[in-house]
Design a protein around this motif. Structure first.
Motif, PDB file in Angstrom:
ATOM      1  N   VAL A 129       0.839  -1.208   0.000  1.00 43.89           N
ATOM      2  CA  VAL A 129       0.000   0.000   0.000  1.00 43.89           C
ATOM      3  C   VAL A 129       0.867   1.248   0.000  1.00 43.89           C
ATOM      4  CG1 VAL A 129      -1.687   1.329   1.309  1.00 43.89           C
ATOM      5  CG2 VAL A 129      -1.950  -1.142   1.099  1.00 43.89           C
ATOM      6  N   GLU A 130       1.927   1.261   0.800  1.00 48.17           N
ATOM      7  CA  GLU A 130       2.807   2.423   0.852  1.00 48.17           C
ATOM      8  C   GLU A 130       3.595   2.584  -0.440  1.00 48.17           C
ATOM      9  OE1 GLU A 130       6.537   4.241   3.480  1.00 48.17           O
ATOM     10  OE2 GLU A 130       5.225   2.695   4.330  1.00 48.17           O
ATOM     11  N   ALA A 131       4.019   1.462  -1.033  1.00 48.00           N
ATOM     12  CA  ALA A 131       4.743   1.537  -2.303  1.00 48.00           C
ATOM     13  C   ALA A 131       3.874   2.153  -3.387  1.00 48.00           C
ATOM     14  CB  ALA A 131       5.212   0.143  -2.718  1.00 48.00           C
ATOM     15  N   LEU A 132       2.592   1.804  -3.426  1.00 49.70           N
ATOM     16  CA  LEU A 132       1.670   2.386  -4.394  1.00 49.70           C
ATOM     17  C   LEU A 132       1.497   3.878  -4.151  1.00 49.70           C
ATOM     18  CD1 LEU A 132      -0.993  -0.463  -4.451  1.00 49.70           C
ATOM     19  CD2 LEU A 132       0.415   0.242  -6.386  1.00 49.70           C
ATOM     20  N   GLU A 133       1.425   4.268  -2.898  1.00 49.97           N
ATOM     21  CA  GLU A 133       1.299   5.694  -2.581  1.00 49.97           C
ATOM     22  C   GLU A 133       2.532   6.462  -3.028  1.00 49.97           C
ATOM     23  OE1 GLU A 133       0.624   5.797   1.584  1.00 49.97           O
ATOM     24  OE2 GLU A 133      -1.493   5.228   1.445  1.00 49.97           O
ATOM     25  N   ARG A 134       3.709   5.900  -2.792  1.00 48.07           N
ATOM     26  CA  ARG A 134       4.944   6.571  -3.192  1.00 48.07           C
ATOM     27  C   ARG A 134       5.060   6.684  -4.707  1.00 48.07           C
ATOM     28  NH1 ARG A 134      10.150   5.006   0.496  1.00 48.07           N
ATOM     29  NH2 ARG A 134       9.179   5.114   2.567  1.00 48.07           N
ATOM     30  N   ALA A 135       4.577   5.666  -5.429  1.00 53.61           N
ATOM     31  CA  ALA A 135       4.681   5.675  -6.887  1.00 53.61           C
ATOM     32  C   ALA A 135       3.818   6.769  -7.503  1.00 53.61           C
ATOM     33  CB  ALA A 135       4.290   4.314  -7.455  1.00 53.61           C
ATOM     34  N   GLY A 136       2.685   7.074  -6.877  1.00 53.43           N
ATOM     35  CA  GLY A 136       1.849   8.164  -7.363  1.00 53.43           C
ATOM     36  C   GLY A 136       1.047   7.847  -8.609  1.00 53.43           C
ATOM     37  N   PHE A 137       0.632   6.586  -8.794  1.00 54.43           N
ATOM     38  CA  PHE A 137      -0.211   6.245  -9.935  1.00 54.43           C
ATOM     39  C   PHE A 137      -1.559   6.958  -9.847  1.00 54.43           C
ATOM     40  CE2 PHE A 137       2.472   2.361  -9.949  1.00 54.43           C
ATOM     41  CZ  PHE A 137       2.869   2.381 -11.284  1.00 54.43           C
ATOM     42  N   THR A 138      -2.096   7.308 -11.021  1.00 56.53           N
ATOM     43  CA  THR A 138      -3.458   7.817 -11.108  1.00 56.53           C
ATOM     44  C   THR A 138      -4.405   6.702 -11.533  1.00 56.53           C
ATOM     45  OG1 THR A 138      -2.655  10.025 -11.697  1.00 56.53           O
ATOM     46  CG2 THR A 138      -4.963   9.530 -12.174  1.00 56.53           C
ATOM     47  N   GLU A 139      -4.143   6.097 -12.679  1.00 50.72           N
ATOM     48  CA  GLU A 139      -4.882   4.941 -13.178  1.00 50.72           C
ATOM     49  C   GLU A 139      -3.866   3.905 -13.620  1.00 50.72           C
ATOM     50  OE1 GLU A 139      -8.205   4.582 -13.351  1.00 50.72           O
ATOM     51  OE2 GLU A 139      -8.737   6.603 -12.675  1.00 50.72           O
ATOM     52  N   ALA A 140      -4.054   2.638 -13.220  1.00 51.89           N
ATOM     53  CA  ALA A 140      -3.082   1.608 -13.575  1.00 51.89           C
ATOM     54  C   ALA A 140      -3.736   0.240 -13.470  1.00 51.89           C
ATOM     55  CB  ALA A 140      -1.851   1.686 -12.669  1.00 51.89           C
ATOM     56  N   THR A 141      -3.075  -0.753 -14.057  1.00 60.75           N
ATOM     57  CA  THR A 141      -3.485  -2.147 -13.960  1.00 60.75           C
ATOM     58  C   THR A 141      -2.532  -2.863 -13.021  1.00 60.75           C
ATOM     59  OG1 THR A 141      -4.351  -2.119 -16.221  1.00 60.75           O
ATOM     60  CG2 THR A 141      -3.892  -4.274 -15.255  1.00 60.75           C
ATOM     61  N   ALA A 142      -3.074  -3.710 -12.146  1.00 54.01           N
ATOM     62  CA  ALA A 142      -2.261  -4.399 -11.148  1.00 54.01           C
ATOM     63  C   ALA A 142      -2.421  -5.909 -11.292  1.00 54.01           C
ATOM     64  CB  ALA A 142      -2.665  -3.958  -9.739  1.00 54.01           C
ATOM     65  N   LEU A 143      -1.294  -6.621 -11.364  1.00 54.39           N
ATOM     66  CA  LEU A 143      -1.277  -8.081 -11.330  1.00 54.39           C
ATOM     67  C   LEU A 143      -0.851  -8.471  -9.923  1.00 54.39           C
ATOM     68  CD1 LEU A 143       0.566  -8.843 -14.708  1.00 54.39           C
ATOM     69  CD2 LEU A 143      -1.863  -8.344 -14.311  1.00 54.39           C
ATOM     70  N   LEU A 144      -1.734  -9.178  -9.216  1.00 49.02           N
ATOM     71  CA  LEU A 144      -1.524  -9.458  -7.801  1.00 49.02           C
ATOM     72  C   LEU A 144      -1.486 -10.964  -7.562  1.00 49.02           C
ATOM     73  CD1 LEU A 144      -4.164  -6.909  -6.420  1.00 49.02           C
ATOM     74  CD2 LEU A 144      -1.710  -6.525  -6.775  1.00 49.02           C
ATOM     75  N   CYS A 145      -0.377 -11.450  -6.989  1.00 51.12           N
ATOM     76  CA  CYS A 145      -0.219 -12.875  -6.686  1.00 51.12           C
ATOM     77  C   CYS A 145      -0.274 -13.084  -5.178  1.00 51.12           C
ATOM     78  CB  CYS A 145       1.118 -13.387  -7.207  1.00 51.12           C
ATOM     79  SG  CYS A 145       1.313 -13.287  -8.997  1.00 51.12           S
ATOM     80  N   SER A 146      -1.117 -14.015  -4.742  1.00 48.40           N
ATOM     81  CA  SER A 146      -1.185 -14.400  -3.340  1.00 48.40           C
ATOM     82  C   SER A 146      -1.178 -15.924  -3.280  1.00 48.40           C
ATOM     83  CB  SER A 146      -2.460 -13.846  -2.684  1.00 48.40           C
ATOM     84  OG  SER A 146      -3.591 -14.586  -3.099  1.00 48.40           O
ATOM     85  N   PRO A 147      -0.976 -16.516  -2.094  1.00 45.76           N
ATOM     86  CA  PRO A 147      -1.012 -17.980  -2.004  1.00 45.76           C
ATOM     87  C   PRO A 147      -2.356 -18.573  -2.392  1.00 45.76           C
ATOM     88  CG  PRO A 147       0.037 -17.041  -0.060  1.00 45.76           C
ATOM     89  CD  PRO A 147      -0.576 -15.895  -0.825  1.00 45.76           C
ATOM     90  N   GLN A 148      -3.423 -17.773  -2.311  1.00 51.48           N
ATOM     91  CA  GLN A 148      -4.765 -18.282  -2.592  1.00 51.48           C
ATOM     92  C   GLN A 148      -5.148 -18.162  -4.061  1.00 51.48           C
ATOM     93  OE1 GLN A 148      -4.223 -15.950  -0.080  1.00 51.48           O
ATOM     94  NE2 GLN A 148      -4.075 -17.529   1.509  1.00 51.48           N
ATOM     95  N   ASP A 149      -4.722 -17.082  -4.728  1.00 51.39           N
ATOM     96  CA  ASP A 149      -5.172 -16.881  -6.104  1.00 51.39           C
ATOM     97  C   ASP A 149      -4.285 -15.876  -6.827  1.00 51.39           C
ATOM     98  OD1 ASP A 149      -5.850 -14.407  -5.065  1.00 51.39           O
ATOM     99  OD2 ASP A 149      -8.012 -14.689  -5.204  1.00 51.39           O
ATOM    100  N   PHE A 150      -4.591 -15.724  -8.112  1.00 52.21           N
ATOM    101  CA  PHE A 150      -4.002 -14.675  -8.948  1.00 52.21           C
ATOM    102  C   PHE A 150      -5.132 -13.753  -9.338  1.00 52.21           C
ATOM    103  CE2 PHE A 150      -3.215 -12.839 -13.100  1.00 52.21           C
ATOM    104  CZ  PHE A 150      -1.957 -12.283 -12.939  1.00 52.21           C
TER     105      PHE A 150
END
Length: 205
Positions: free
Chosen positions: A15-36
Protein backbone atom coordinates in the motif's frame (compact mmCIF):
# COMPACT_ATOMS: atom_id res chain seq x y z
CA UNK A 1 19.32 4.43 -27.97
CA UNK A 2 16.63 4.17 -25.29
CA UNK A 3 17.34 4.70 -21.61
CA UNK A 4 15.35 2.96 -18.89
CA UNK A 5 15.44 4.69 -15.52
CA UNK A 6 14.55 3.24 -12.15
CA UNK A 7 14.29 3.90 -8.44
CA UNK A 8 14.45 1.36 -5.62
CA UNK A 9 12.31 1.65 -2.53
CA UNK A 10 13.27 0.29 0.92
CA UNK A 11 11.19 -2.44 2.56
CA UNK A 12 7.66 -1.03 2.77
CA UNK A 13 4.15 -2.53 2.54
CA UNK A 14 2.55 -2.68 -0.91
CA UNK A 15 0.00 0.00 0.00
CA UNK A 16 2.81 2.42 0.85
CA UNK A 17 4.74 1.54 -2.30
CA UNK A 18 1.67 2.39 -4.39
CA UNK A 19 1.30 5.69 -2.58
CA UNK A 20 4.94 6.57 -3.19
CA UNK A 21 4.68 5.68 -6.89
CA UNK A 22 1.85 8.16 -7.36
CA UNK A 23 -0.21 6.25 -9.94
CA UNK A 24 -3.46 7.82 -11.11
CA UNK A 25 -4.88 4.94 -13.18
CA UNK A 26 -3.08 1.61 -13.57
CA UNK A 27 -3.48 -2.15 -13.96
CA UNK A 28 -2.26 -4.40 -11.15
CA UNK A 29 -1.28 -8.08 -11.33
CA UNK A 30 -1.52 -9.46 -7.80
CA UNK A 31 -0.22 -12.88 -6.69
CA UNK A 32 -1.19 -14.40 -3.34
CA UNK A 33 -1.01 -17.98 -2.00
CA UNK A 34 -4.76 -18.28 -2.59
CA UNK A 35 -5.17 -16.88 -6.10
CA UNK A 36 -4.00 -14.68 -8.95
CA UNK A 37 -5.98 -11.49 -9.40
CA UNK A 38 -6.01 -8.62 -11.89
CA UNK A 39 -7.12 -5.34 -10.35
CA UNK A 40 -7.57 -1.74 -11.40
CA UNK A 41 -5.73 0.94 -9.43
CA UNK A 42 -7.90 4.06 -9.34
CA UNK A 43 -8.60 6.83 -6.85
CA UNK A 44 -5.79 5.69 -4.60
CA UNK A 45 -6.73 2.04 -4.20
CA UNK A 46 -6.83 -1.30 -6.05
CA UNK A 47 -10.36 -2.43 -6.87
CA UNK A 48 -11.89 -5.63 -8.19
CA UNK A 49 -14.62 -5.99 -10.82
CA UNK A 50 -17.22 -5.67 -8.04
CA UNK A 51 -15.90 -2.25 -7.06
CA UNK A 52 -14.65 -3.61 -3.73
CA UNK A 53 -11.06 -3.03 -2.61
CA UNK A 54 -8.70 -5.81 -3.73
CA UNK A 55 -7.21 -7.62 -0.71
CA UNK A 56 -3.52 -6.71 -0.52
CA UNK A 57 -2.54 -8.13 2.87
CA UNK A 58 -1.82 -11.62 1.47
CA UNK A 59 -0.15 -10.50 -1.79
CA UNK A 60 3.47 -11.62 -2.08
CA UNK A 61 4.17 -10.25 -5.58
CA UNK A 62 2.68 -7.36 -7.54
CA UNK A 63 3.34 -5.71 -10.89
CA UNK A 64 1.49 -2.44 -11.50
CA UNK A 65 1.71 -0.54 -14.79
CA UNK A 66 0.10 2.37 -16.62
CA UNK A 67 1.94 2.46 -19.97
CA UNK A 68 4.57 4.92 -18.76
CA UNK A 69 5.79 3.27 -15.57
CA UNK A 70 5.90 -0.14 -13.94
CA UNK A 71 6.05 -0.87 -10.21
CA UNK A 72 7.44 -4.23 -9.09
CA UNK A 73 6.94 -5.32 -5.50
CA UNK A 74 8.05 -8.65 -4.04
CA UNK A 75 8.12 -9.85 -0.44
CA UNK A 76 10.26 -12.61 1.03
CA UNK A 77 10.32 -14.68 4.21
CA UNK A 78 10.88 -12.46 7.21
CA UNK A 79 8.82 -9.65 5.65
CA UNK A 80 11.75 -8.23 3.65
CA UNK A 81 10.65 -6.70 0.35
CA UNK A 82 12.11 -5.51 -2.92
CA UNK A 83 10.40 -2.66 -4.71
CA UNK A 84 11.40 -0.80 -7.88
CA UNK A 85 9.74 1.72 -10.18
CA UNK A 86 10.77 1.80 -13.87
CA UNK A 87 10.19 4.32 -16.65
CA UNK A 88 11.75 5.81 -19.77
CA UNK A 89 10.87 9.22 -18.37
CA UNK A 90 13.07 10.20 -15.40
CA UNK A 91 10.62 12.92 -14.35
CA UNK A 92 7.93 10.24 -13.95
CA UNK A 93 9.84 8.67 -11.04
CA UNK A 94 9.13 10.60 -7.81
CA UNK A 95 12.28 11.40 -5.86
CA UNK A 96 10.51 10.40 -2.65
CA UNK A 97 9.99 6.87 -3.98
CA UNK A 98 13.57 5.82 -3.27
CA UNK A 99 17.15 5.78 -4.49
CA UNK A 100 18.06 5.93 -8.21
CA UNK A 101 19.10 2.70 -9.91
CA UNK A 102 21.85 2.49 -12.56
CA UNK A 103 20.52 3.58 -15.94
CA UNK A 104 19.91 0.87 -18.53
CA UNK A 105 20.95 1.96 -22.05
CA UNK A 106 19.18 -0.17 -24.67
CA UNK A 107 20.41 -0.30 -28.23
CA UNK A 108 16.92 -1.31 -29.38
CA UNK A 109 13.45 -1.93 -27.99
CA UNK A 110 11.13 -4.69 -29.21
CA UNK A 111 7.39 -5.22 -28.72
CA UNK A 112 6.39 -8.33 -26.77
CA UNK A 113 2.91 -9.77 -26.32
CA UNK A 114 1.44 -12.41 -24.03
CA UNK A 115 -1.87 -13.89 -25.12
CA UNK A 116 -4.29 -14.19 -22.21
CA UNK A 117 -6.00 -17.50 -21.74
CA UNK A 118 -9.77 -17.60 -22.07
CA UNK A 119 -12.52 -16.48 -24.40
CA UNK A 120 -13.75 -12.94 -23.68
CA UNK A 121 -17.42 -12.57 -22.80
CA UNK A 122 -19.02 -10.09 -25.24
CA UNK A 123 -20.89 -8.18 -22.54
CA UNK A 124 -18.76 -5.90 -20.34
CA UNK A 125 -19.05 -5.48 -16.59
CA UNK A 126 -19.50 -1.75 -16.06
CA UNK A 127 -18.16 -0.03 -12.96
CA UNK A 128 -17.61 3.59 -11.99
CA UNK A 129 -13.90 3.17 -12.81
CA UNK A 130 -14.40 1.61 -16.27
CA UNK A 131 -15.35 -1.60 -18.06
CA UNK A 132 -14.17 -5.12 -17.23
CA UNK A 133 -14.06 -8.29 -19.34
CA UNK A 134 -14.65 -11.86 -18.14
CA UNK A 135 -12.26 -14.40 -19.65
CA UNK A 136 -13.48 -18.00 -19.52
CA UNK A 137 -11.71 -21.27 -20.24
CA UNK A 138 -12.39 -24.83 -18.98
CA UNK A 139 -8.78 -25.14 -17.82
CA UNK A 140 -8.67 -22.22 -15.36
CA UNK A 141 -12.29 -21.09 -15.06
CA UNK A 142 -13.03 -17.36 -15.12
CA UNK A 143 -10.77 -14.34 -14.77
CA UNK A 144 -11.93 -10.71 -14.61
CA UNK A 145 -9.61 -8.18 -16.24
CA UNK A 146 -9.93 -4.36 -16.27
CA UNK A 147 -10.30 -3.84 -20.01
CA UNK A 148 -13.27 -3.49 -22.40
CA UNK A 149 -14.24 -6.62 -24.36
CA UNK A 150 -12.28 -6.79 -27.64
CA UNK A 151 -13.96 -6.81 -31.06
CA UNK A 152 -15.63 -10.02 -32.19
CA UNK A 153 -13.19 -12.84 -32.93
CA UNK A 154 -10.32 -11.32 -30.97
CA UNK A 155 -8.81 -12.12 -27.60
CA UNK A 156 -6.93 -10.00 -25.10
CA UNK A 157 -3.19 -9.80 -24.66
CA UNK A 158 -0.68 -8.21 -22.34
CA UNK A 159 1.63 -5.82 -24.18
CA UNK A 160 5.21 -5.28 -23.02
CA UNK A 161 8.45 -3.73 -24.24
CA UNK A 162 11.79 -5.55 -24.32
CA UNK A 163 15.07 -3.67 -23.94
CA UNK A 164 17.93 -5.09 -26.01
CA UNK A 165 21.41 -4.33 -24.73
CA UNK A 166 24.90 -5.33 -25.87
CA UNK A 167 27.14 -7.27 -23.51
CA UNK A 168 30.31 -5.12 -23.32
CA UNK A 169 32.90 -7.89 -23.18
CA UNK A 170 31.82 -10.11 -26.09
CA UNK A 171 29.38 -7.85 -27.92
CA UNK A 172 26.42 -10.23 -27.70
CA UNK A 173 22.95 -8.68 -27.87
CA UNK A 174 20.44 -9.80 -25.25
CA UNK A 175 17.13 -8.77 -23.73
CA UNK A 176 18.25 -7.13 -20.50
CA UNK A 177 14.86 -5.96 -19.26
CA UNK A 178 11.15 -6.00 -19.99
CA UNK A 179 8.46 -3.52 -18.95
CA UNK A 180 4.72 -4.21 -18.91
CA UNK A 181 2.58 -1.63 -20.72
CA UNK A 182 -1.14 -2.41 -21.01
CA UNK A 183 -3.94 -4.86 -21.75
CA UNK A 184 -5.18 -4.65 -25.34
CA UNK A 185 -7.05 -6.59 -28.05
CA UNK A 186 -4.95 -9.22 -29.80
CA UNK A 187 -4.64 -9.18 -33.56
CA UNK A 188 -7.34 -11.22 -35.34
CA UNK A 189 -6.28 -14.72 -36.43
CA UNK A 190 -4.39 -14.93 -39.71
CA UNK A 191 -5.19 -18.20 -41.56
CA UNK A 192 -2.03 -17.92 -43.68
CA UNK A 193 0.13 -17.82 -40.54
CA UNK A 194 -1.52 -20.84 -38.94
CA UNK A 195 1.22 -23.22 -40.12
CA UNK A 196 4.06 -20.91 -39.08
CA UNK A 197 5.53 -19.87 -35.73
CA UNK A 198 3.08 -18.63 -33.14
CA UNK A 199 3.60 -14.85 -32.86
CA UNK A 200 2.09 -14.59 -29.38
CA UNK A 201 3.37 -16.09 -26.14
CA UNK A 202 0.54 -17.51 -24.10
CA UNK A 203 0.28 -16.12 -20.59
CA UNK A 204 -1.20 -18.43 -17.98
CA UNK A 205 -3.50 -15.99 -16.28
Amino acid sequence: MTTLYGRACPAVPLVEALERAGFTEATALLCSPQDFRVARFSQGRCRTHTGAPAPLDTVFEARVFDGHRELRWLTFAGQDTQCVLLSEEPDALPAEFGSPLPELHALQTLPAHYLLWGTPAPKPIRTSDGDWTVLRTPRIGSLHVPAPPPPDGQRLRLAAREYVCVEPRHGNAHVAEERLLRLEPAEPPDPEAAAGPVPEREHDV
